[in-house]
Scaffold this motif. Structure first.
Motif, PDB file in Angstrom:
ATOM      1  N   ARG A 105       0.834  -1.206   0.000  1.00  0.00           N
ATOM      2  CA  ARG A 105       0.000   0.000   0.000  1.00  0.00           C
ATOM      3  C   ARG A 105       0.865   1.251   0.000  1.00  0.00           C
ATOM      4  O   ARG A 105       0.522   2.249  -0.635  1.00  0.00           O
ATOM      5  N   ARG A 106       1.971   1.225   0.711  1.00  0.00           N
ATOM      6  CA  ARG A 106       2.854   2.390   0.758  1.00  0.00           C
ATOM      7  C   ARG A 106       3.449   2.668  -0.627  1.00  0.00           C
ATOM      8  O   ARG A 106       3.500   3.815  -1.073  1.00  0.00           O
TER       9      ARG A 106
ATOM     10  N   ARG B 176       2.121   1.576  -3.347  1.00  0.00           N
ATOM     11  CA  ARG B 176       0.945   1.579  -4.232  1.00  0.00           C
ATOM     12  C   ARG B 176       0.894   0.376  -5.146  1.00  0.00           C
ATOM     13  O   ARG B 176      -0.146   0.089  -5.730  1.00  0.00           O
TER      14      ARG B 176
ATOM     15  N   ASP C  77      -8.019  -0.976  -4.617  1.00  0.00           N
ATOM     16  CA  ASP C  77      -7.676  -0.123  -5.751  1.00  0.00           C
ATOM     17  C   ASP C  77      -8.201  -0.668  -7.081  1.00  0.00           C
ATOM     18  O   ASP C  77      -7.919  -0.092  -8.137  1.00  0.00           O
TER      19      ASP C  77
ATOM     20  N   GLU D 278      -6.031  10.912  -9.229  1.00  0.00           N
ATOM     21  CA  GLU D 278      -5.691  10.067  -8.083  1.00  0.00           C
ATOM     22  C   GLU D 278      -4.353   9.373  -8.299  1.00  0.00           C
ATOM     23  O   GLU D 278      -3.537   9.267  -7.369  1.00  0.00           O
TER      24      GLU D 278
ATOM     25  N   ARG E 109      -1.201   9.814  -5.825  1.00  0.00           N
ATOM     26  CA  ARG E 109      -0.622   8.625  -5.196  1.00  0.00           C
ATOM     27  C   ARG E 109       0.850   8.469  -5.562  1.00  0.00           C
ATOM     28  O   ARG E 109       1.641   8.015  -4.743  1.00  0.00           O
ATOM     29  N   THR E 110       1.199   8.825  -6.782  1.00  0.00           N
ATOM     30  CA  THR E 110       2.592   8.743  -7.189  1.00  0.00           C
ATOM     31  C   THR E 110       3.455   9.674  -6.353  1.00  0.00           C
ATOM     32  O   THR E 110       4.511   9.278  -5.841  1.00  0.00           O
TER      33      THR E 110
ATOM     34  N   HIS F 119       2.837  10.863  -3.438  1.00  0.00           N
ATOM     35  CA  HIS F 119       2.861  10.353  -2.061  1.00  0.00           C
ATOM     36  C   HIS F 119       3.856   9.201  -1.936  1.00  0.00           C
ATOM     37  O   HIS F 119       4.651   9.137  -0.995  1.00  0.00           O
ATOM     38  N   ALA F 120       3.835   8.276  -2.893  1.00  0.00           N
ATOM     39  CA  ALA F 120       4.705   7.103  -2.837  1.00  0.00           C
ATOM     40  C   ALA F 120       6.172   7.469  -3.015  1.00  0.00           C
ATOM     41  O   ALA F 120       7.060   6.809  -2.441  1.00  0.00           O
TER      42      ALA F 120
ATOM     43  N   HIS G 146       2.620   4.996 -12.700  1.00  0.00           N
ATOM     44  CA  HIS G 146       1.427   4.214 -13.027  1.00  0.00           C
ATOM     45  C   HIS G 146       1.270   3.995 -14.532  1.00  0.00           C
ATOM     46  O   HIS G 146       0.250   3.454 -14.973  1.00  0.00           O
TER      47      HIS G 146
ATOM     48  N   HIS H 146       3.210  15.638  -1.428  1.00  0.00           N
ATOM     49  CA  HIS H 146       1.837  15.437  -0.959  1.00  0.00           C
ATOM     50  C   HIS H 146       1.707  16.033   0.443  1.00  0.00           C
ATOM     51  O   HIS H 146       2.612  15.891   1.271  1.00  0.00           O
TER      52      HIS H 146
END
Length: 409
Positions: free
Chosen positions: A38-39, A41, A95, A208, A212-213, A215-216, A229, A262
């Motif tokens: 999850r961290r 993604r 997801d 999103e 998320r990118t 954040h990761a 992604h 983020h």
């Protein structure tokens, strides 16, 4: 308010912390495997097994010793699913909806899908689906090859190719893996709670993915974001997300372009800027680790020019077949071409190559030897053999540590 400015060392520390590579590591449990995915993604899949297969090694880099069966169990329990993200990846089941648009437009997936195959083999494909519906999940290995070919990457038997295009189209999912072979079943049986009326709008998905990118990665240049992604144009403009309060703009010393952070990582970014976030972890990375899978990002952030050479003809390889980057205290300091001889209990270092200009020291050798020793032990290989090293003196330094560990005074 002035923009936050990070040194390159602080930027690296923030990135590694966001990726779960800051350390120290505690005793892992199965839920930690899911949390690590999850961290990040996603967890990229690859089948090369000269050492542990990539997804298991990526997790080991973050978690230390853990039971690889936990990853298989999470898939079989429906807490993970497989699909095309960066490439083929394990993904958190929550997801699923973010990837549903790709399944509904499989022709946009390039080589991963063949509309011509589905059209010309429509009857065979339909029969395969009905066979699975009536008889249950299947592996490609359940079907005998009839054409006498070798079964290489581009010579899949017809059933395998049909299974793969049905998987890309979302009609089939991976129910579990058996000896790392995919077991395919109908999507409605693997993920029965899903309904397409829950699918978010495509523009919301693209935004999103961008959020998320960032954040990761901890921080990201605009050019880094689409690769994570593998999103298609038109790409989301991170500056627009800043205007909406969804990202924060920052600077890295010496870089002309801004980076984006983020908001949930902002406190961590300030710790990094204040010198209070330091990566102390020493470990080996998979070639398919998110830290190095984007060659440009690894070069810009770490000054590490990394290329996977397993697809390069042997005479043209510079470092080796499947080199593992060495992460040492926040820097990428070299690479090791390793092979685990599990039956013999030997972890072979075919080549150890340090980055040019790196000063040799006892602490460097100790840190690298410790990382290699832990990796070898996790592979069930109590003996480590150094075959080649550049510089050669560093190989000799490593061997001294390995001998001490095997024959302690």
């Amino acid at each position: 308010m002035s923009e936050l400015t990070l040194s390159i060392g602080a930027a690296r520390a923030l990135h590694l912390a966001a990726q779960g590579l800051a350390g120290p590591r505690r005793r892992a449990c199965k839920d930690d495997v899911l949390a690590a995915i999850r961290r990040m993604r996603m967890l990229q899949i690859d089948t090369i097994s000269v050492v542990a297969r990539s997804p298991y090694l990526v997790l080991w880099s973050r978690l230390g010793d853990y039971d690889p069966a936990w990853l298989d169990e999470l898939l079989a329990e429906g807490r993970l699913f497989e699909y095309w993200a960066h490439e083929a990846c394990f993904l958190p089941i929550e997801d699923y909806g973010l990837y549903r648009h790709r399944m509904l437009d499989p022709e946009a997936m390039g080589w991963k899908y063949s509309a011509r195959w589905m059209r010309e083999r429509a009857d065979e494909v339909a029969q395969l689906v009905e066979h699975i519906r009536a008889s249950g999940p299947v592996r490609a290995a359940d079907f005998a090859r009839q054409d006498g070919k070798s079964g290489g990457w581009w010579e899949w038997k017809p059933e395998k190719r049909s299974l793969e295009v049905l998987f890309t189209a979302g009609a089939l999912m991976i129910a579990r893996r058996h000896n790392f072979q995919r077991v395919y079943d109908l999507a409605e049986r693997v993920h029965p709670s899903w309904h397409d009326d829950r699918m978010p709008a495509l523009d919301a998905v693209q935004r999103e993915f961008a959020l998320r990118t960032v954040h990761a990665l901890g921080l990201a240049r605009a050019a880094w974001i689409p690769d994570y992604h593998r999103t298609r144009r038109p790409h989301v403009d991170p500056a627009q997300l800043v205007d909406e309060g969804l990202l924060v703009r920052a600077r890295v010393e010496g870089w002309r372009e801004p980076v984006y952070i983020h908001p949930e990582q902002l406190a961590l970014a300030h710790q990094a800027a204040d010198g209070k976030l330091v990566s102390r972890l020493n470990t080996l990375l998979s070639p398919f680790d998110p830290v190095v899978w984007d060659r440009r990002r690894a070069l810009e952030l770490f000054g590490f020019d990394y290329r996977l050479e397993c697809y390069t003809p042997a005479p043209k390889r510079r470092y080796g077949y499947f080199t593992l980057p060495i992460l040492r205290r926040g820097a990428l300091v070299g690479r090791i071409d390793a092979k685990a001889h599990r039956k013999q209990g030997v972890f072979e270092l075919r080549s150890v190559a340090l980055e040019p200009g790196l000063r040799l020291s006892a602490s460097l050798a100790r840190d690298v030897a410790g990382a290699v020793s832990r990796c070898a032990a996790w592979h069930g290989c109590p003996r480590i053999a150094v075959v080649g090293s550049d510089p050669a003196a560093f190989g000799n330094m490593l061997e001294e540590y390995f001998v001490e560990e095997i024959h302690p005074a």
